[in-house]
Design a protein around this motif. Structure first.
Motif, PDB file in Angstrom:
ATOM      1  N   LEU A   8       0.833  -1.202   0.000  1.00 26.58           N
ATOM      2  CA  LEU A   8       0.000   0.000   0.000  1.00 26.58           C
ATOM      3  C   LEU A   8       0.870   1.255   0.000  1.00 26.58           C
ATOM      4  CD1 LEU A   8      -2.727   1.451   0.208  1.00 26.58           C
ATOM      5  CD2 LEU A   8      -2.543   1.221   2.692  1.00 26.58           C
ATOM      6  N   LEU A  18      -6.128   4.991  -6.476  1.00 28.29           N
ATOM      7  CA  LEU A  18      -6.683   3.794  -5.851  1.00 28.29           C
ATOM      8  C   LEU A  18      -8.128   4.033  -5.436  1.00 28.29           C
ATOM      9  CD1 LEU A  18      -3.747   3.085  -3.341  1.00 28.29           C
ATOM     10  CD2 LEU A  18      -4.104   1.984  -5.549  1.00 28.29           C
ATOM     11  N   PHE A  20      -9.742   3.664  -2.536  1.00 23.58           N
ATOM     12  CA  PHE A  20      -9.173   3.494  -1.203  1.00 23.58           C
ATOM     13  C   PHE A  20     -10.129   4.081  -0.174  1.00 23.58           C
ATOM     14  CE2 PHE A  20      -5.319   4.946   1.546  1.00 23.58           C
ATOM     15  CZ  PHE A  20      -5.382   3.795   2.304  1.00 23.58           C
ATOM     16  N   ASP A  22     -11.536   4.277   4.055  1.00 20.95           N
ATOM     17  CA  ASP A  22     -11.242   4.212   5.483  1.00 20.95           C
ATOM     18  C   ASP A  22     -12.576   3.991   6.186  1.00 20.95           C
ATOM     19  OD1 ASP A  22     -10.722   4.878   8.187  1.00 20.95           O
ATOM     20  OD2 ASP A  22      -9.219   6.370   7.617  1.00 20.95           O
ATOM     21  N   ALA A  36      -7.526   8.259   2.282  1.00 24.40           N
ATOM     22  CA  ALA A  36      -8.627   7.423   1.782  1.00 24.40           C
ATOM     23  C   ALA A  36      -9.950   8.166   1.965  1.00 24.40           C
ATOM     24  CB  ALA A  36      -8.659   6.101   2.549  1.00 24.40           C
ATOM     25  N   ILE A  60      -9.551  -1.044  -1.883  1.00 24.93           N
ATOM     26  CA  ILE A  60      -8.684  -1.238  -0.720  1.00 24.93           C
ATOM     27  C   ILE A  60      -9.355  -0.567   0.473  1.00 24.93           C
ATOM     28  CG2 ILE A  60      -6.418  -0.747   0.284  1.00 24.93           C
ATOM     29  CD1 ILE A  60      -5.330  -0.716  -2.632  1.00 24.93           C
ATOM     30  N   HIS A  62      -9.205   0.150   4.768  1.00 24.80           N
ATOM     31  CA  HIS A  62      -8.415   0.071   5.996  1.00 24.80           C
ATOM     32  C   HIS A  62      -9.173   0.679   7.166  1.00 24.80           C
ATOM     33  CE1 HIS A  62      -6.831   4.077   7.218  1.00 24.80           C
ATOM     34  NE2 HIS A  62      -7.102   4.410   5.979  1.00 24.80           N
TER      35      HIS A  62
END
Length: 101
Positions: A8, A18, A20, A22, A36, A60, A62
């Motif tokens: 990452l 990305l 991306f 959160d 993100a 992705i 997280h």
């Protein structure tokens, strides 16, 4: 399939575009974030329409340690998303990696 913080970081450092996200809470995001898009885990079902075009693209996700993002990954996969990647260890592991560098 999960993603390691090393991969990452490398991709973020390259400036790669990305999908991306959160899934922490807003106050956590305000304290520290990786750039993100914030969608708190509890609100994820309300954002399915906006995520729908990404169903077959890499996403992705997280959180702080990987637990909430793992739940988000399972939820999206149950809704037919095919390439959702959970950041192993979350932002804690990412910041630890940066400190080692």
């Amino acid at each position: 399939m999960d993603i390691k913080v090393e991969e990452l970081k490398e991709r973020l450092d390259k400036g790669e575009a990305l999908n991306f996200y959160d899934v922490r809470e807003e106050h956590e995001y305000e304290e520290d974030n990786l750039g993100a898009t914030l969608i708190p885990l509890a609100e994820l079902p309300d954002h399915l329409d906006e995520l729908e075009p990404l169903k077959d693209e890499e996403i992705i996700i997280h959180c702080r340690s990987g637990a909430r993002s793992g739940k988000a990954q399972a939820f999206l996969e149950s809704r037919g998303f095919t390439n959702v990647r959970n950041v192993i260890g979350g932002i804690l592991a990412y910041r630890e990696l940066e400190e080692e560098a």
